[in-house]
Every structure is written in C-alpha cells, then in structure tokens.
Design an enzyme around this catalytic site. Structure first.
Site, PDB file in Angstrom:
ATOM      1  N   ASN A 108      38.793  35.165  34.062  1.00  0.00           N
ATOM      2  CA  ASN A 108      37.689  36.113  34.227  1.00  0.00           C
ATOM      3  C   ASN A 108      36.454  35.501  34.873  1.00  0.00           C
ATOM      4  OD1 ASN A 108      38.802  38.579  33.256  1.00  0.00           O
ATOM      5  ND2 ASN A 108      38.653  37.781  31.176  1.00  0.00           N
ATOM      6  N   ASN A 114      41.219  30.446  43.172  1.00  0.00           N
ATOM      7  CA  ASN A 114      41.914  30.153  41.916  1.00  0.00           C
ATOM      8  C   ASN A 114      42.822  28.953  42.139  1.00  0.00           C
ATOM      9  OD1 ASN A 114      43.379  30.035  39.572  1.00  0.00           O
ATOM     10  ND2 ASN A 114      44.420  31.994  39.853  1.00  0.00           N
ATOM     11  N   GLY A 139      53.465  36.179  44.338  1.00  0.00           N
ATOM     12  CA  GLY A 139      53.892  37.474  44.842  1.00  0.00           C
ATOM     13  C   GLY A 139      53.228  37.870  46.149  1.00  0.00           C
ATOM     14  N   ASP A 198      47.685  37.720  42.728  1.00  0.00           N
ATOM     15  CA  ASP A 198      47.219  39.056  42.371  1.00  0.00           C
ATOM     16  C   ASP A 198      46.194  39.030  41.237  1.00  0.00           C
ATOM     17  OD1 ASP A 198      48.942  40.104  44.263  1.00  0.00           O
ATOM     18  OD2 ASP A 198      50.600  40.301  42.852  1.00  0.00           O
ATOM     19  N   GLY A 199      46.234  37.987  40.401  1.00  0.00           N
ATOM     20  CA  GLY A 199      45.330  37.926  39.259  1.00  0.00           C
ATOM     21  C   GLY A 199      43.870  37.879  39.646  1.00  0.00           C
TER      22      GLY A 199
END
Length: 636
Positions: free
Chosen positions: A229, A193, A285, A252-253
């Site tokens: 997504n 990402n 995070g 985390d996504g």
C-alpha cells in the site's frame, strides 16, 4: 506565406543541406515536415530517400561535440547499439572545446519486419546533424535548437512559434527553460515495486527505461515501494498534479494500488482526468499492459513498447469496475474471479520467483485435484449483445432500495427507491433521466453531482490485501536521473505505514445497484448450482499469454463474464486452459461467455478464493458494476 504550424508553401517546416566530408560529391538534403523527417542522400547524381515518421521519433538532444568524433554530418548507428551512459557522454562532449559545431541527435524507434518470420520489432535509429554554418558556436547551437524545438512541437501537435523559426530570434531557443514555455515539460512520477514478478524491476528500469527517458529529455521522480500500500498512500496524499502521468513498474498489484489511491482523494474526478496511468510491465501476468498493445512488437520487447507509449504521452479512456463486498468498496481495472483461475493465481504465489511459468505448473496441479463450488451468480445482460447462455430468470419479488455498504447510504441520488443498473453517462440530460424529479441533484452536471454525493460518503475501512510484496523492507535504490529529475529513497516518513491501518474515505461514482442485503432486480438473470469457476474481465487479456475476452475493448462498457458449471470433464477443462493463449477456450463445452453490465456472486461453499485484480478479498457475497471510461490509461 506560412500556415499556423509554420509550414511554407512547399509543405516543409525546415530544410537544410549537410555535406559528407569523407565521401566526395555526397550530400544529405534533410527536410522537416508535419509527416516526419525526410532524408535524401545524393551521390554522383543518384538519390536515395527515406522518411522517418514523427510517430517513430521519441526525442532529440543538442550537444556541443559528437560522442565519437568523425567526418560524417549525417550518420545512422546500429539499431542495437547501447545508449552511452550520461557521465561518459558528457565527458566525451568536452574533449574538443575548440569545435564550434553544434550537434543535433534525433532518436527514433522504427518498426521493422523480420526477414525470416512474419514478426515485427522496433529498431533504434539515431540521426546526427552537424551544424557549422557560422563562425561561432552560439550561432550554430541556435540553429540546432531551432530544429530541436520545431521537431518537439510537431511531435506534440503544438503550433510552432514564429520566434522559433526566425533565425535571428534567440530569446526562446537560447534561454534556459525555453522549451517549457512552448511544451508541457512536466516530469512523470515513477512508482516501482522491486518485488513484483521475478524481482527484476530495478534492473529493468535502470537498464532499459532510463536510457529512453534521457533520449526523450523526459524528467522523472522515482519512488520505490517499501511496503504494501505504499503506492496507494503516496497517490492518495501527495501532489500529483505536478506530473504529466503516473508510471508503474511492477505487476497488477501496484496498478491496483494506484487506481484505488486515486479514488481515495477528495479530488478524484480531476485527478483521474488530468493524471493518466502508464504501465511498464515487470510482473508475472501483465494483463493490462498486453491489452493496451496495438501491434505485435509488444511481444518481442514489452518494456520497450510500453516505454515508447509513455514517451508519446497519449491517453485513452479505460473502463473500471466498481466492486462491493460486505465491508469494502474498491475499483477493479482487470478482473474478478472465483474458483479455478483464482485458485491457480493465489496458490501459485509460492512459485513467484519463476515468473509467469508458475501459472502453467499450478494449472496442472489444480486440474488433477479438480474442485467444484456451490453458489449463485446473478447478472444484468448487456442490452446490445445477445447472450449465448440460456438461463432462468429469478422469479423473486423484490423491493429495491438504495445501494449501501455496512448499512451506510452510499447512493443518495434517489429518494424513491430507484435500484436499477444504469451505465454511467456523460451528458447532463442522460444523468437527469435517472434522478428523481424532486432530487436537488437533478439540475447538476454529472461531475458536480458526483462531487456533491462524494462529500456525504462515510469512511470505508482500508482493505487488507494479499499482494506481490515479499517483505516490508527492501534495499535502497541506486538509480539517479539527470535533467531536473529527482530520486527518493525507499524510506519516506510521510508514507511509512506498513500495516496500512489508517482508515480513509473511498470516493468515486455512486452505485446504481441494490445493496448486497437486497434481492437483485427482476430484470437480472440467475444461474444456481455447482461451478468450477467464474471469472470476469473488462479488458482482453488477463496475462501476456492469456487472451481471455477476444472481443473486449478498453472502453466498451462491458464486463465479460465467463462461467463454467460442474460437469465439464478434465479433458475439456484441459482444452479450455490450453485455449486461453489463443482465445479458443470459448469454444469448449460447458464454457459460457456473458457480456454484462453488472453481476453478483453469492458463494455457498468455502474452499476457494475471491480475487479482484489478482488480490484476495473477503470471501462472501460480492457484486460489480461497470463504470464506462472512468479511468485513463496511456496508450500509443
């Protein structure tokens, strides 16, 4: 006589003597055993020994000539020396075609203690062995390959074939793909990402991860997210069994996308079991990555620590949490929140560019403008943990029915209205105990029953979620790998669905809870009133510097639920926030830690967010239940 791993009576698999031409009367006696690589330096009658553990060795490579020609047969460059670029390395290797020597480079990352402080870190070490006992390069390379394959077999815990140890046998060591016939040399799938955290995932991968993959000779396929997504759709639709693991670079996504993408596959049971998830933290995070860490070297270099975990390839069970809202079902690996911490997480999105510091800044803002919310929290206490909270048991009479979502029957296990919470069991006898005696599923194994149940589940609308992607467009990557790895650009027509409008079916284990439209069982406990926050986790850390549940384990079968009711002062709340970094926040007044198997939140006032793994979900009733050891995560 040699044992099953090829070790002789002296306990060594291979041993050889290497001479140092630049130093008179200096030799290295190198021995390979199941414990590691033993180096004994003998100079004028003095001997100095050192052992490099197999746990610290990540890989080895054979080359025709040294990158920097020199007289030494065994050398150890500086631990901080950067890895040569592949193109430059290959160019140097072709400078001396007359050199008949074969070189074996062994790469290790050894845990070292700081001289001044009490911290530890891993330092890079390279051991170079020069084989030149024969007059032909092919014969010297065969000896080097014999050591290389023996080391790789020991690293993987695989018995060493006799054909590898036999110096006269070259059918395996000299043939292309010989290693693949001995070891599992499947590539890893890397999903990156580029917008996570401060947006440095591309640079981190190219500069810090790729060099280690090359040293370990681990091939990879890289795919870069183009839209929200993307990773979820890729994992759901592609053949992932060709990979040994799915590696996420981001926050985390993207982990949330991969986890839920696996549960959207009809073969979710085998996919989760056979293809574990690995994490290289590049977000703000990075709570799960920190929870996986087993020593303090993670704090000094999180990317290095996490990459070394992936190279070792060991996996461990991970608890997941099945989450149900009024319209969606999803699986959580990290946390579920409502109130203060969720407000800080979501409202600080505008400061994402500064990294983890955004949480500190927004915590002060929310502390000044403190808000409370009215609602009801019901939970099923864990039977093996004494709850520190005195609560009142709901006195309502309930008529329990099967779990449902959107008026769809998702739990056809029982036909007589069983609606209690039972942890997921792994034995057939335990599973039979919670199934109606007349049910056709009673005589099936757990996995077979789950598969049969999944066939009858109705499609669930793909949820709209807030994530760490700034834009649906991103620049093309320039990263390439060698040794059989491949690169995929950010554009992939088969996964080009930026709106996420395709409805897919959510599989996974069936719920053992009553539906959200039904009352909770009498065995549950309920807290009603005004709350500052409710936050749960099934791992120890919510972020790198947030030790939220100090006693949590990766697969302890517990949801650790923290509740703060109204009445806490700002000073006490400040102490709570400051204590999150050390785990002392649980000592603050009005803070309750509840070990539970399941819980339900029913908010009665608006103004806050409900988050699952840091992503906003629809505001309203939500319930969660732990699924012990359902996932698999790569851990050293």
């Amino acid at each position: 006589m040699e044992d099953v791993n090829g070790c002789g009576g002296n306990g060594f698999v291979l041993q050889e003597t290497f001479y140092i031409l630049s130093k008179k009367n200096t030799v290295y006696r190198v021995k390979l055993s199941e414990k590691g690589l033993s180096l004994a330096k003998e100079t004028n009658g003095n001997t100095k020994s050192e052992t490099i553990s197999l746990d610290d060795i990540i890989g080895c490579r054979c080359m025709r000539s040294k990158c920097k020609p020199g007289p030494s047969c065994v050398c150890r460059p500086s631990g901080r020396r950067a890895v040569e670029e592949p193109e430059k390395e290959e160019k140097l290797n072709t400078q001396d075609p007359k050199d008949i020597s074969a070189y074996l480079y062994i790469y290790a990352y050894v845990l070292k203690k700081y001289k001044v402080t009490s911290g530890v870190k891993r330092e890079r070490m390279t051991i170079t062995l020069r084989f030149r006992s024969f007059d032909k390069f092919e014969e010297n390379m065969r000896e080097a390959q014999k050591w290389r394959l023996a080391i790789k077999c020991l690293m993987k815990g695989t018995p060493i074939p006799q054909s590898v140890l036999n110096s006269d046998e070259n059918s395996i060591t000299s043939s292309p793909g010989g290693t693949e016939r001995i070891l599992d040399e499947r590539k890893v799938l890397v999903l990156l990402n580029p917008k996570s955290g401060p947006g440095r995932a591309r640079d981190v991968f190219q500069q810090k991860v790729v060099p280690l993959l090359l040293e370990a000779e681990l091939g990879y396929d890289l795919h870069i997210s183009k839209h929200a997504n993307f990773a979820r759709e890729y994992v759901r639709t592609k053949d992932i069994y060709q990979y040994r693991a799915i590696i996420t670079l981001g926050g985390d996504g993207i982990i949330f996308e991969v986890v839920n993408g696996l549960f959207e596959r009809p073969d979710w049971m085998s996919a989760i079991k056979e293809v574990p998830i690995g994490i290289i933290p590049c977000g703000s995070g990075n709570g799960l990555a920190k929870s996986v860490a087993i020593d303090d070297s993670y704090d000094q270099n999180p990317v290095l620590f996490s990459t070394l975990n992936i190279l070792k390839g060991n996996s461990t069970p991970l608890d997941l949490v099945r989450v149900e809202t009024r319209s969606k079902i999803m699986y959580s690996f990290l946390s579920i929140g409502w109130g203060l911490l969720s407000d800080i997480d979501i409202e600080s999105e505008k400061l994402r560019a500064i990294g983890g510091q955004r949480f500190t800044i927004w915590s002060l803002a929310r502390l000044i403008g403190l808000r409370t919310y009215k609602g009801r929290i019901s939970y099923l206490p864990h039977p093996n943990h004494k709850s520190p909270v005195q609560t009142t048991v709901s006195g309502r009479t309930v008529s329990l029915t099967r779990s449902a979502s959107q008026m769809v029957d998702l739990d056809p296990i029982s036909e007589n209205g069983v609606g209690f919470m039972t942890p997921m069991h792994t034995s057939q006898s335990m599973f039979s105990d919670i199934v109606d005696p007349d049910s056709p599923l009673r005589d099936l194994s757990l996995e077979t029953a789950y598969a049969k149940i999944a066939e009858d589940m109705s499609p669930v609308e793909q949820r709209s979620r807030m994530d760490s992607f700034y834009s649906v467009n991103s620049r093309r990557s320039t990263f390439y790998s060698i040794g059989g790895s491949s690169f995929q650009s950010v554009f992939d027509p088969s996964c080009d669905n930026p709106n996420g409008s395709v409805n897919v079916q959510m599989y996974g284990p069936p719920s053992q809870l009553p539906s959200l439209t039904q009352p909770v069982p009498e065995s549950w406990k309920t807290i009603e009133g005004e709350f500052v926050m409710m936050h749960s986790t099934n791992v120890s850390h919510l972020a790198k510097d947030c030790l939220f549940a100090p006693d949590a384990k990766l697969s302890d079968g517990i949801i650790w639920l923290v509740v703060i009711e109204a009445g806490i002062s700002r000073h006490q709340l400040l102490q709570f926030l400051l204590g999150l970094s050390h785990g002392t926040h649980l000592n603050c007044p009005h803070v309750k830690m509840l070990p539970v198997l399941a819980f339900r939140l029913e908010p009665e006032t608006d103004g806050s967010y409900i988050t699952v793994d840091g992503e906003v979900v629809e505001y309203g009733p939500i319930q969660a239940e732990v699924m012990p050891g359902l996932g698999r995560i790569i851990s050293r």
